[in-house]
Design an enzyme around this catalytic site. Structure first.
Site, PDB file in Angstrom:
ATOM      1  N   HIS A 194      -8.129  37.691  31.208  1.00 18.87           N
ATOM      2  CA  HIS A 194      -8.023  38.285  32.542  1.00 18.87           C
ATOM      3  C   HIS A 194      -6.743  37.848  33.230  1.00 18.87           C
ATOM      4  CE1 HIS A 194      -9.172  34.543  34.749  1.00 18.87           C
ATOM      5  NE2 HIS A 194      -9.861  34.291  33.647  1.00 18.87           N
ATOM      6  N   CYS A 210     -11.482  31.512  32.079  1.00 17.69           N
ATOM      7  CA  CYS A 210     -11.510  31.596  30.632  1.00 17.69           C
ATOM      8  C   CYS A 210     -10.080  31.552  30.110  1.00 17.69           C
ATOM      9  CB  CYS A 210     -12.216  32.877  30.208  1.00 17.69           C
ATOM     10  SG  CYS A 210     -13.981  32.898  30.642  1.00 17.69           S
TER      11      CYS A 210
END
Length: 274
Positions: A194, A210
């Site tokens: 992301h 993440c």
């Protein structure tokens, strides 16, 4: 005895080959210099990745989806973590994404032994998960729904829970301008590739999230990879990532938003994906 002088007209084998070589060279030169008075460039070598733009252009402000992404002060980021074309160190098939958590790099493998390398920032969730997955869903300016464990630690996030509809996409959304949702089999891993507005976290290990990229980089990656792209997460190219047992990672996201149209069961990484 009567004789004729033929020796001056005899063409030696070496002379013949030299003449042939000169003729071929003249043809080649004439073929790649001008056509109709205009210079003609020779074709690029096969399987060579086109060059990227300069950093100032790649990391300039972007108008996207109704949002105005600010420019990135790339001069303040270690050049190792800026987007660039490098020799592929992974040995994977073209089209594969490889996340090297030890080096804080993401590689998109390209043909011809090359890869596009992006710098990444990693949260604990990024370190705790390893293995093979596929990009089962892609989203521009994704909605964010923090997991229950995260809400339990940060009660102010309750307003963004799944029950409350999550946080709409935007400049301050933790998932940034794009998110690639990783699945194993037909199950959501809850891990994401992301974007992030926190460009200064690239190349570092941070407390949450993440695998995060500069927003301009995740937009570039999003546009280059199709759904079902295979993803390999490793602790170093050629090494397997082993999660530590003394801490529990909390994924950044509670799951794909309800009502999302997925791509059907994801397949394991095999020849059928490529």
């Amino acid at each position: 005895m009567f004789t004729t002088e033929i020796e001056p007209y005899r063409l030696s084998r070496r002379g013949f080959l030299n003449a042939a070589a000169l003729g071929a060279a003249s043809i080649a030169v004439s073929a790649c210099t001008t056509v109709g008075g205009q210079p003609v460039e020779p074709p690029p070598p096969a399987n060579v990745e086109p060059p990227l733009l300069d950093y100032a252009t790649m990391y300039a402000p972007v108008s996207d989806g109704g949002f105005e992404l600010p420019g990135i002060p790339f001069e303040k980021i270690d050049e190792r973590f800026l987007r660039q074309i490098v020799p592929d160190p992974t040995g994977q098939r073209p089209g594969t994404i490889v996340v090297d958590t030890a080096g804080h790099h993401l590689y998109l493998v390209r043909p011809g032994g090359q890869a596009i390398r992006y710098g990444v920032g990693l949260g604990r969730a990024g370190f705790e998960w390893s293995g093979d997955a596929v990009v089962q869903w892609k989203q521009k300016w994704p909605k964010w729904t923090p997991p229950a464990e995260m809400i339990a630690r940060q009660s102010e996030l309750a307003k963004y829970s799944a029950e409350n509809g999550g946080m709409p996409g935007g400049l301050t959304n933790p998932l940034g301008a794009r998110a690639l949702y990783l699945f194993e089999g037909n199950e959501d891993t809850l891990y994401r590739l992301h974007g992030s507005p926190e460009w200064y976290s690239i190349g570092k290990s941070v407390s949450s999230g993440c695998v995060r990229l500069i927003n301009q980089d995740i937009i570039d990656l999003y546009d280059r990879v199709p759904n079902k792209t295979p993803v390999i997460v490793t602790a170093g190219v050629g090494q397997e990532l082993v999660a530590t047992a003394d801490r529990k990672a909390i994924p950044i996201d509670a799951g794909v938003p309800e009502g999302s149209i997925l791509l059907g069961p994801a397949r394991t990484i095999s020849d059928s994906i490529f």
